[in-house]
Design a protein around this motif. Sequence first.
Motif, PDB file in Angstrom:
ATOM      1  N   GLY A 163      -4.753 -20.739  -0.019  1.00  0.00           N
ATOM      2  CA  GLY A 163      -3.792 -20.193  -0.960  1.00  0.00           C
ATOM      3  C   GLY A 163      -2.348 -20.154  -0.537  1.00  0.00           C
ATOM      4  N   ALA A 164      -2.029 -20.559   0.692  1.00  0.00           N
ATOM      5  CA  ALA A 164      -0.665 -20.365   1.194  1.00  0.00           C
ATOM      6  C   ALA A 164       0.378 -21.051   0.318  1.00  0.00           C
ATOM      7  CB  ALA A 164      -0.562 -20.848   2.635  1.00  0.00           C
ATOM      8  N   GLY A 165       0.180 -22.327   0.041  1.00  0.00           N
ATOM      9  CA  GLY A 165       1.162 -23.064  -0.747  1.00  0.00           C
ATOM     10  C   GLY A 165       1.263 -22.572  -2.175  1.00  0.00           C
ATOM     11  N   PHE A 166       0.127 -22.248  -2.782  1.00  0.00           N
ATOM     12  CA  PHE A 166       0.128 -21.792  -4.167  1.00  0.00           C
ATOM     13  C   PHE A 166       0.718 -20.395  -4.302  1.00  0.00           C
ATOM     14  CE2 PHE A 166      -3.270 -24.652  -6.328  1.00  0.00           C
ATOM     15  CZ  PHE A 166      -2.504 -25.756  -6.009  1.00  0.00           C
ATOM     16  N   GLY A 167       0.614 -19.594  -3.250  1.00  0.00           N
ATOM     17  CA  GLY A 167       1.243 -18.285  -3.283  1.00  0.00           C
ATOM     18  C   GLY A 167       2.744 -18.384  -3.482  1.00  0.00           C
ATOM     19  N   GLU A 168       3.340 -19.405  -2.887  1.00  0.00           N
ATOM     20  CA  GLU A 168       4.774 -19.623  -3.069  1.00  0.00           C
ATOM     21  C   GLU A 168       5.074 -20.148  -4.469  1.00  0.00           C
ATOM     22  OE1 GLU A 168       6.608 -21.868   0.064  1.00  0.00           O
ATOM     23  OE2 GLU A 168       5.234 -21.096   1.581  1.00  0.00           O
ATOM     24  N   LYS A 169       4.222 -21.042  -4.976  1.00  0.00           N
ATOM     25  CA  LYS A 169       4.477 -21.673  -6.274  1.00  0.00           C
ATOM     26  C   LYS A 169       4.360 -20.693  -7.430  1.00  0.00           C
ATOM     27  CE  LYS A 169       3.061 -26.326  -4.829  1.00  0.00           C
ATOM     28  NZ  LYS A 169       4.336 -26.982  -5.130  1.00  0.00           N
ATOM     29  N   ILE A 170       3.365 -19.789  -7.392  1.00  0.00           N
ATOM     30  CA  ILE A 170       3.211 -18.852  -8.493  1.00  0.00           C
ATOM     31  C   ILE A 170       4.379 -17.879  -8.552  1.00  0.00           C
ATOM     32  CG2 ILE A 170       1.776 -17.268  -7.132  1.00  0.00           C
ATOM     33  CD1 ILE A 170       1.593 -17.991 -10.946  1.00  0.00           C
ATOM     34  N   ALA A 171       4.998 -17.591  -7.414  1.00  0.00           N
ATOM     35  CA  ALA A 171       6.186 -16.725  -7.431  1.00  0.00           C
ATOM     36  C   ALA A 171       7.312 -17.380  -8.222  1.00  0.00           C
ATOM     37  CB  ALA A 171       6.632 -16.429  -5.996  1.00  0.00           C
ATOM     38  N   ARG A 172       7.449 -18.704  -8.102  1.00  0.00           N
ATOM     39  CA  ARG A 172       8.488 -19.412  -8.867  1.00  0.00           C
ATOM     40  C   ARG A 172       8.178 -19.366 -10.365  1.00  0.00           C
ATOM     41  NH1 ARG A 172       8.487 -22.975  -4.248  1.00  0.00           N
ATOM     42  NH2 ARG A 172       7.157 -24.534  -5.269  1.00  0.00           N
ATOM     43  N   VAL A 173       6.900 -19.498 -10.708  1.00  0.00           N
ATOM     44  CA  VAL A 173       6.506 -19.396 -12.116  1.00  0.00           C
ATOM     45  C   VAL A 173       6.886 -18.017 -12.663  1.00  0.00           C
ATOM     46  CG1 VAL A 173       4.561 -19.365 -13.731  1.00  0.00           C
ATOM     47  CG2 VAL A 173       4.628 -21.073 -11.897  1.00  0.00           C
ATOM     48  N   GLU A 441      -5.556  -8.120  -5.654  1.00  0.00           N
ATOM     49  CA  GLU A 441      -5.945  -8.114  -4.248  1.00  0.00           C
ATOM     50  C   GLU A 441      -4.858  -8.826  -3.459  1.00  0.00           C
ATOM     51  OE1 GLU A 441      -9.992  -8.717  -1.697  1.00  0.00           O
ATOM     52  OE2 GLU A 441      -9.490 -10.344  -3.082  1.00  0.00           O
ATOM     53  N   LEU A 442      -4.293  -8.115  -2.513  1.00  0.00           N
ATOM     54  CA  LEU A 442      -3.183  -8.632  -1.717  1.00  0.00           C
ATOM     55  C   LEU A 442      -3.703  -9.210  -0.405  1.00  0.00           C
ATOM     56  CD1 LEU A 442      -0.124  -8.887  -1.012  1.00  0.00           C
ATOM     57  CD2 LEU A 442      -0.267  -6.540  -0.106  1.00  0.00           C
ATOM     58  N   GLY A 443      -3.386 -10.474  -0.158  1.00  0.00           N
ATOM     59  CA  GLY A 443      -3.728 -11.103   1.108  1.00  0.00           C
ATOM     60  C   GLY A 443      -2.483 -11.322   1.944  1.00  0.00           C
ATOM     61  N   ILE A 444      -2.559 -10.974   3.223  1.00  0.00           N
ATOM     62  CA  ILE A 444      -1.461 -11.194   4.155  1.00  0.00           C
ATOM     63  C   ILE A 444      -1.937 -12.179   5.215  1.00  0.00           C
ATOM     64  CG2 ILE A 444       0.111 -10.172   5.840  1.00  0.00           C
ATOM     65  CD1 ILE A 444       0.693  -9.232   3.036  1.00  0.00           C
ATOM     66  N   TYR A 445      -1.178 -13.250   5.402  1.00  0.00           N
ATOM     67  CA  TYR A 445      -1.543 -14.266   6.382  1.00  0.00           C
ATOM     68  C   TYR A 445      -1.049 -13.897   7.776  1.00  0.00           C
ATOM     69  CZ  TYR A 445      -2.546 -17.298   2.410  1.00  0.00           C
ATOM     70  OH  TYR A 445      -3.069 -17.828   1.262  1.00  0.00           O
ATOM     71  N   GLY A 446      -1.831 -14.319   8.750  1.00  0.00           N
ATOM     72  CA  GLY A 446      -1.422 -14.204  10.137  1.00  0.00           C
ATOM     73  C   GLY A 446      -1.570 -15.542  10.828  1.00  0.00           C
ATOM     74  N   VAL A 447      -0.629 -15.855  11.689  1.00  0.00           N
ATOM     75  CA  VAL A 447      -0.673 -17.091  12.477  1.00  0.00           C
ATOM     76  C   VAL A 447      -0.648 -16.690  13.944  1.00  0.00           C
ATOM     77  CG1 VAL A 447       0.407 -19.323  12.913  1.00  0.00           C
ATOM     78  CG2 VAL A 447       0.576 -18.283  10.637  1.00  0.00           C
ATOM     79  N   HIS A 463       2.207 -14.120   2.188  1.00  0.00           N
ATOM     80  CA  HIS A 463       1.226 -13.388   1.400  1.00  0.00           C
ATOM     81  C   HIS A 463       0.650 -14.232   0.265  1.00  0.00           C
ATOM     82  CE1 HIS A 463       5.208 -12.686  -0.470  1.00  0.00           C
ATOM     83  NE2 HIS A 463       4.531 -12.748  -1.617  1.00  0.00           N
ATOM     84  N   TYR A 464      -0.404 -13.684  -0.344  1.00  0.00           N
ATOM     85  CA  TYR A 464      -1.120 -14.360  -1.426  1.00  0.00           C
ATOM     86  C   TYR A 464      -1.750 -13.281  -2.284  1.00  0.00           C
ATOM     87  CZ  TYR A 464      -4.759 -17.485  -3.450  1.00  0.00           C
ATOM     88  OH  TYR A 464      -5.580 -18.217  -4.282  1.00  0.00           O
ATOM     89  N   LEU A 465      -1.459 -13.281  -3.580  1.00  0.00           N
ATOM     90  CA  LEU A 465      -1.997 -12.262  -4.475  1.00  0.00           C
ATOM     91  C   LEU A 465      -2.923 -12.912  -5.500  1.00  0.00           C
ATOM     92  CD1 LEU A 465      -1.351  -9.141  -4.684  1.00  0.00           C
ATOM     93  CD2 LEU A 465      -0.159  -9.714  -6.795  1.00  0.00           C
TER      94      LEU A 465
END
Length: 490
Positions: A163-173, A441-447, A463-465
Amino acid sequence: MEPVVPLPLDLSTLDSLTQSAKDYAVLNGLTYLTGGQNDTSDLVSFAPFALLPSPVPRALFDQARAVQKDFNLLVHRVSHDRAFLSRCLSSVVKVDNFTASLFHIYEQVQEEGVTQPICLGLHRSDYLLDTTTNNDGVGTNGVTACRQLQLKQTEINTIAAAGAGFGEKIARVHKHVLNLLGVADAYKHIPENRAMDSQLDGFVAAWEQYGSQKAIIVFVHVVEEERCRNVFGQRLLEFTVMERQPGLVVKRYSLRQIAEDAELKSDKTLFIHGSEVAVVYFRAGYSPANYPTEKEWSARLKIERSRAIKCPCISYHLAGTKKVQQELAQPGVLERFLEDPKAVSRVRATFAGQHTLEMGLEGDRTVQMVMRSPEDYVMKPQREGGGNNIYGEDIRTVLNELKDFEERTAYIVMDLICPAVVQNYFIRPGDWPQLQDSSCELGIYGVFMAEGDQVFHNKQGGHYLRTNGSSGGDGGVYVGNAVLDSPYLV
């Protein structure tokens, strides 16, 4: 909680807004495969999404971000504690063939000696905004009160955290939608999301750490005839890695292809089709369905025995099991892995109640407690990928069959989190948007990357929601009832 704008929208506004949002989503690559048959396997549509961003208290969002580095370190240290992992999973592996097979690979690698001590973790910790509290403020069952929301973890994903990339894209939408609705300063409420950039940083850092400019990164995926619906989310990461780092090549192979075509040299270097492999990223391998034959298991073992940096390695995979998470929630356990009392407090504050189903008095007490009020709990097997959990009366049915047998130890029980509800429109291909109650549901990524006690990289990575209808259930956008969403901080 109140939606971002007053609802319902009038039909004319809803229609024009929906069409614009759909087109914007497709033009910005927010897409997935819709076909399920061989002759429709490349039909594409927009991925399901919420028309409006969901309100999330800023304090809880900040809390989730702040604790992620603690979780990254916790996973790493748990994964390096063989005695703890072995004890946690000792009952599970007797009755769960899938977890037993993973654990067998782990044991074999441990006995041989770990060839590649560098570990790369791309984790995602998922949370609900809990409305159920008791007097001491711990999420529990059966007592609902209108109090301040609390952040409660549902799980931590240590393999194939999508979901990382799509999390950014939906914010733009959503910024586009709010602009059309005339919402002032929307950009101040939709937080910056560098989820994909953070994961790219992890891949490049691991590739550089491996030390061979000619070596490639391998993405492990499902076999082509089972091409997954969210392939574009995977491809986005794959293609962007190569754009970010000229000369770095990413190839996709299934476990079956690795079994048949990869070679493990005498020095444990992994080669496939003439290319040395620096990093292996598992986008498959988390489900029994990904191992239909012994070939797939032999491929997993071959990878684990190799010098390639794994994401995740088998010990990270096991550290993310539900049973380990249940054990970590018990009193005094976190202190075994985290020496900083503040880190322990940050992590423990996110835990919901977790209960064992081990054979014996404690497990018997869990059975009795859950049978009295199954609607207050969720029963979880050792599975990833969504759609596996058991709820409500189904729990009573399963426990009636298993309560006197060791097979019950394949599961754990967690207090059911009662999430905050807000109205929203769900936009799905072919459906007219309906106003419905929903919870996010809120997802937070860790690297994270380390070699033993030497930590090279520990970051909170975006993040990813996802948002579900109020009918509940689990599962993601592609295997469950959820839609893509983004947080609107309030």
